[in-house]
Design a protein around this motif. Structure first.
Motif, PDB file in Angstrom:
ATOM      1  N   SER A  12     -37.962 -24.476 -22.599  1.00  0.00           N
ATOM      2  CA  SER A  12     -38.919 -25.194 -21.766  1.00  0.00           C
ATOM      3  C   SER A  12     -38.958 -26.681 -22.065  1.00  0.00           C
ATOM      4  CB  SER A  12     -40.325 -24.609 -21.938  1.00  0.00           C
ATOM      5  OG  SER A  12     -41.002 -25.242 -22.999  1.00  0.00           O
ATOM      6  N   HIS A  13     -39.555 -27.398 -21.146  1.00  0.00           N
ATOM      7  CA  HIS A  13     -39.791 -28.832 -21.271  1.00  0.00           C
ATOM      8  C   HIS A  13     -41.241 -29.122 -21.627  1.00  0.00           C
ATOM      9  CE1 HIS A  13     -41.330 -27.687 -17.457  1.00  0.00           C
ATOM     10  NE2 HIS A  13     -41.512 -28.901 -16.990  1.00  0.00           N
ATOM     11  N   TYR A  14     -42.009 -28.064 -21.906  1.00  0.00           N
ATOM     12  CA  TYR A  14     -43.406 -28.231 -22.298  1.00  0.00           C
ATOM     13  C   TYR A  14     -43.500 -28.430 -23.808  1.00  0.00           C
ATOM     14  CZ  TYR A  14     -44.554 -26.178 -17.730  1.00  0.00           C
ATOM     15  OH  TYR A  14     -44.654 -25.918 -16.398  1.00  0.00           O
ATOM     16  N   PHE A  15     -44.438 -29.268 -24.210  1.00  0.00           N
ATOM     17  CA  PHE A  15     -44.732 -29.404 -25.637  1.00  0.00           C
ATOM     18  C   PHE A  15     -46.146 -29.937 -25.775  1.00  0.00           C
ATOM     19  CE2 PHE A  15     -42.722 -33.317 -24.232  1.00  0.00           C
ATOM     20  CZ  PHE A  15     -43.471 -34.342 -24.794  1.00  0.00           C
ATOM     21  N   ALA A  53     -44.521 -14.491 -19.790  1.00  0.00           N
ATOM     22  CA  ALA A  53     -44.130 -13.596 -18.693  1.00  0.00           C
ATOM     23  C   ALA A  53     -45.298 -13.339 -17.754  1.00  0.00           C
ATOM     24  CB  ALA A  53     -43.598 -12.278 -19.263  1.00  0.00           C
ATOM     25  N   VAL A  54     -46.450 -12.996 -18.339  1.00  0.00           N
ATOM     26  CA  VAL A  54     -47.603 -12.588 -17.524  1.00  0.00           C
ATOM     27  C   VAL A  54     -48.224 -13.782 -16.820  1.00  0.00           C
ATOM     28  CG1 VAL A  54     -49.893 -11.549 -17.579  1.00  0.00           C
ATOM     29  CG2 VAL A  54     -48.055 -10.586 -18.987  1.00  0.00           C
ATOM     30  N   GLU A  55     -48.559 -14.829 -17.575  1.00  0.00           N
ATOM     31  CA  GLU A  55     -49.246 -15.955 -16.945  1.00  0.00           C
ATOM     32  C   GLU A  55     -48.344 -16.742 -16.013  1.00  0.00           C
ATOM     33  OE1 GLU A  55     -53.272 -16.792 -19.167  1.00  0.00           O
ATOM     34  OE2 GLU A  55     -51.723 -18.268 -19.625  1.00  0.00           O
ATOM     35  N   GLY A  56     -47.043 -16.583 -16.169  1.00  0.00           N
ATOM     36  CA  GLY A  56     -46.134 -17.192 -15.208  1.00  0.00           C
ATOM     37  C   GLY A  56     -46.270 -16.628 -13.811  1.00  0.00           C
ATOM     38  N   MET A  57     -46.952 -15.488 -13.688  1.00  0.00           N
ATOM     39  CA  MET A  57     -47.149 -14.858 -12.378  1.00  0.00           C
ATOM     40  C   MET A  57     -48.297 -15.490 -11.590  1.00  0.00           C
ATOM     41  SD  MET A  57     -44.784 -12.603 -12.113  1.00  0.00           S
ATOM     42  CE  MET A  57     -45.367 -11.832 -10.608  1.00  0.00           C
ATOM     43  N   ALA A  73     -37.942 -19.524 -16.095  1.00  0.00           N
ATOM     44  CA  ALA A  73     -38.109 -20.582 -15.097  1.00  0.00           C
ATOM     45  C   ALA A  73     -39.372 -21.383 -15.377  1.00  0.00           C
ATOM     46  CB  ALA A  73     -38.147 -19.988 -13.696  1.00  0.00           C
ATOM     47  N   PRO A  74     -39.508 -21.977 -16.565  1.00  0.00           N
ATOM     48  CA  PRO A  74     -40.778 -22.613 -16.942  1.00  0.00           C
ATOM     49  C   PRO A  74     -41.190 -23.771 -16.053  1.00  0.00           C
ATOM     50  CG  PRO A  74     -39.071 -23.083 -18.568  1.00  0.00           C
ATOM     51  CD  PRO A  74     -38.536 -22.027 -17.672  1.00  0.00           C
ATOM     52  N   ALA A  75     -40.241 -24.482 -15.453  1.00  0.00           N
ATOM     53  CA  ALA A  75     -40.607 -25.606 -14.588  1.00  0.00           C
ATOM     54  C   ALA A  75     -41.098 -25.155 -13.224  1.00  0.00           C
ATOM     55  CB  ALA A  75     -39.411 -26.548 -14.417  1.00  0.00           C
ATOM     56  N   SER A  76     -40.958 -23.872 -12.935  1.00  0.00           N
ATOM     57  CA  SER A  76     -41.318 -23.346 -11.619  1.00  0.00           C
ATOM     58  C   SER A  76     -42.647 -22.609 -11.606  1.00  0.00           C
ATOM     59  CB  SER A  76     -40.216 -22.387 -11.132  1.00  0.00           C
ATOM     60  OG  SER A  76     -38.971 -23.046 -11.074  1.00  0.00           O
ATOM     61  N   VAL A  77     -43.299 -22.510 -12.753  1.00  0.00           N
ATOM     62  CA  VAL A  77     -44.542 -21.742 -12.839  1.00  0.00           C
ATOM     63  C   VAL A  77     -45.604 -22.569 -13.560  1.00  0.00           C
ATOM     64  CG1 VAL A  77     -43.312 -19.538 -12.827  1.00  0.00           C
ATOM     65  CG2 VAL A  77     -43.837 -20.635 -15.000  1.00  0.00           C
ATOM     66  N   ILE A  78     -46.847 -22.140 -13.422  1.00  0.00           N
ATOM     67  CA  ILE A  78     -47.984 -22.813 -14.056  1.00  0.00           C
ATOM     68  C   ILE A  78     -48.752 -21.764 -14.858  1.00  0.00           C
ATOM     69  CG2 ILE A  78     -50.079 -24.152 -13.695  1.00  0.00           C
ATOM     70  CD1 ILE A  78     -48.894 -25.047 -11.009  1.00  0.00           C
ATOM     71  N   TYR A  79     -48.938 -22.016 -16.143  1.00  0.00           N
ATOM     72  CA  TYR A  79     -49.558 -21.024 -17.012  1.00  0.00           C
ATOM     73  C   TYR A  79     -51.081 -21.126 -16.977  1.00  0.00           C
ATOM     74  CZ  TYR A  79     -44.754 -20.491 -18.206  1.00  0.00           C
ATOM     75  OH  TYR A  79     -43.412 -20.278 -18.098  1.00  0.00           O
ATOM     76  N   GLY A  80     -51.752 -20.130 -17.560  1.00  0.00           N
ATOM     77  CA  GLY A  80     -53.163 -19.961 -17.306  1.00  0.00           C
ATOM     78  C   GLY A  80     -54.087 -19.982 -18.499  1.00  0.00           C
ATOM     79  N   GLU A 120     -57.750 -23.482 -14.656  1.00  0.00           N
ATOM     80  CA  GLU A 120     -57.502 -22.222 -15.346  1.00  0.00           C
ATOM     81  C   GLU A 120     -58.794 -21.427 -15.526  1.00  0.00           C
ATOM     82  OE1 GLU A 120     -56.348 -25.154 -16.044  1.00  0.00           O
ATOM     83  OE2 GLU A 120     -54.257 -25.108 -16.698  1.00  0.00           O
ATOM     84  N   VAL A 121     -59.887 -22.118 -15.814  1.00  0.00           N
ATOM     85  CA  VAL A 121     -61.181 -21.434 -15.908  1.00  0.00           C
ATOM     86  C   VAL A 121     -61.544 -20.816 -14.567  1.00  0.00           C
ATOM     87  CG1 VAL A 121     -63.664 -21.788 -16.271  1.00  0.00           C
ATOM     88  CG2 VAL A 121     -62.013 -22.856 -17.822  1.00  0.00           C
ATOM     89  N   ALA A 122     -61.193 -21.501 -13.475  1.00  0.00           N
ATOM     90  CA  ALA A 122     -61.508 -20.993 -12.138  1.00  0.00           C
ATOM     91  C   ALA A 122     -60.812 -19.678 -11.831  1.00  0.00           C
ATOM     92  CB  ALA A 122     -61.146 -22.033 -11.083  1.00  0.00           C
ATOM     93  N   ASP A 123     -59.776 -19.316 -12.591  1.00  0.00           N
ATOM     94  CA  ASP A 123     -59.109 -18.023 -12.396  1.00  0.00           C
ATOM     95  C   ASP A 123     -60.057 -16.844 -12.612  1.00  0.00           C
ATOM     96  OD1 ASP A 123     -56.778 -19.349 -11.863  1.00  0.00           O
ATOM     97  OD2 ASP A 123     -55.709 -18.710 -13.667  1.00  0.00           O
ATOM     98  N   LEU A 124     -61.175 -17.094 -13.271  1.00  0.00           N
ATOM     99  CA  LEU A 124     -62.138 -16.025 -13.534  1.00  0.00           C
ATOM    100  C   LEU A 124     -62.936 -15.660 -12.292  1.00  0.00           C
ATOM    101  CD1 LEU A 124     -63.361 -17.261 -17.030  1.00  0.00           C
ATOM    102  CD2 LEU A 124     -62.038 -15.187 -16.579  1.00  0.00           C
TER     103      LEU A 124
END
Length: 371
Positions: free
Chosen positions: A130-133, A184-188, A248-255, A351-355
């Motif tokens: 990934s490109h995240y840090f 894997a999961v939060e990428g969904m 595909a980390p650049a294609s998803v947003i984690y939660g 991300e909090v709004a996911d609740l």
């Protein structure tokens, strides 16, 4: 519109006993005058399996605490400057990878040049793909792990060899596999079941589970292999699972599980991989409506909804391996709950709004349940 955003990785090598030959060929792939980023507990592996095969190495930097604090990154940049390093070999887990990416990024900000990174990962979170840090800022009123996404910092070369996992403490190794499942999961969150992330993530999560279900509880990698319960091939399967989960980390947003982990880790010092052991299953349950039935890609059941089934499966793996599943026993008092809540609401509102409805009240209940 669905889309895939590839990252600029040049070479990924995997297999048993590929480490030495691949390291020797690093100069052919732009890894010149490298500095080795690593940590003390990997000293024997670095000396025996990494450094003998390096070409043109200028030295190493080992003062890399968890969560990549800004002070350590600044020290590493001074070390890079003094040695005249032109690339980084990141030998270690997620914090070492974060430090390498952060150093490359800040080096570019100050000189106009990114430092290419070769990754030799010793854990299973998948940071090497990934490109995240994150960089933990230490000079404010409260420590805060700030997230970055810089495409040019993704390691250009990744080597996956079971030898790299043999000296990793068992809790770190297996908890980092749960962190891989978190990807894997939060990428969904923002993709559907036909996306490459979904297809690869389902493969990765099931590969992880298949090995963790057979792993002898508490046995470090070398002893687990000696027992006959797992093999070097199983270790390679875990490494490939981490890649599939983070394909595909650049294609998803984690939660929310990731974000709670950033606060519990960067601000309050819990180990990064351990946070997913505590947060992932409860967050899946709490955000079930956000994900809907698409979590069935990880395994369908006629008995339970997809989210409940997946959460139970992950929770079962954590329990079976004796991994941490609550915050309290790790030494953090409940008195910090309001501050954790406020940091999450202020820093990560999406991300909090996911609740769902009454998200802030649900967040209070969720955090309380983690203790």
């Amino acid at each position: 519109m669905a889309q895939l955003l590839p990252l600029p990785q040049n070479l990924i090598v995997w297999g048993e006993n590929v480490l030495a030959s691949t390291i020797s060929a690093f100069p052919e792939h732009g890894i010149e005058r490298p500095i080795v980023f690593s940590v003390d507990f990997l000293d024997a592996m670095r000396r025996d399996l990494v450094e003998p095969h390096l070409v043109g190495s200028v030295g190493n930097y080992l003062n890399l605490p968890a969560h990549a604090p800004d002070i350590a990154i600044e020290e590493s940049l001074e070390r890079i400057r003094s040695l005249g390093a032109r690339s980084i070999i990141a030998h270690g887990g997620g914090s070492v990878l974060d430090a390498a990416k952060a150093a490359s990024h800040l080096h570019h900000e100050r000189t106009g040049t990114f430092l290419p990174i070769a990754a030799l990962p010793t854990t299973l979170s998948g940071s090497e793909f990934s490109h995240y840090f994150g960089i933990t800022e230490t000079n404010g009123p409260v420590r805060f792990k700030r997230s970055y996404a810089v495409r040019e910092t993704v390691p250009t070369i990744v080597v996956l060899d079971p030898l790299l996992l043999l000296d990793t403490p068992v809790e770190l190794l297996l908890s980092s596999a749960i962190k891989g499942m978190d990807h894997a999961v939060e990428g969904m969150r923002t993709v559907d079941v036909d996306h490459p992330h979904a297809i690869m993530a389902a493969s990765g999560l099931n590969q992880f589970a298949a090995v963790l279900e057979r792993w002898p509880r508490g046995l470090p990698p070398r002893l687990a292999i000696e027992s006959g319960a797992v093999t070097h091939r199983d270790l390679l399967s875990l490494q490939l699972a981490a890649w599939h989960c983070y394909f595909a980390p650049a294609s998803v947003i984690y939660g929310l599980s990731h974000r709670i982990g950033h606060i519990l880790g960067g601000t309050y010092g819990l180990p990064h991989s351990v946070t997913s052991c505590i947060t992932l299953a409860p967050v899946i349950r709490a955000c079930a409506d956000r994900y809907g039935p698409k979590l069935s890609i990880f395994g369908e059941s006629r008995i339970a909804p997809a989210a409940a089934q997946l959460a139970n499966r992950i929770e079962g793996l954590v329990t079976a391996q004796g991994l941490p599943d609550r915050v309290g026993p790790l030494g953090l008092d409940r008195s910090i709950l309001p501050d954790v809540h406020d940091l999450l609401v202020r820093s990560y509102p999406a991300e909090v709004a996911d609740l769902g409805d009454a998200a802030e009240a649900k967040l209070t209940s969720l955090l309380d349940s983690l203790w």
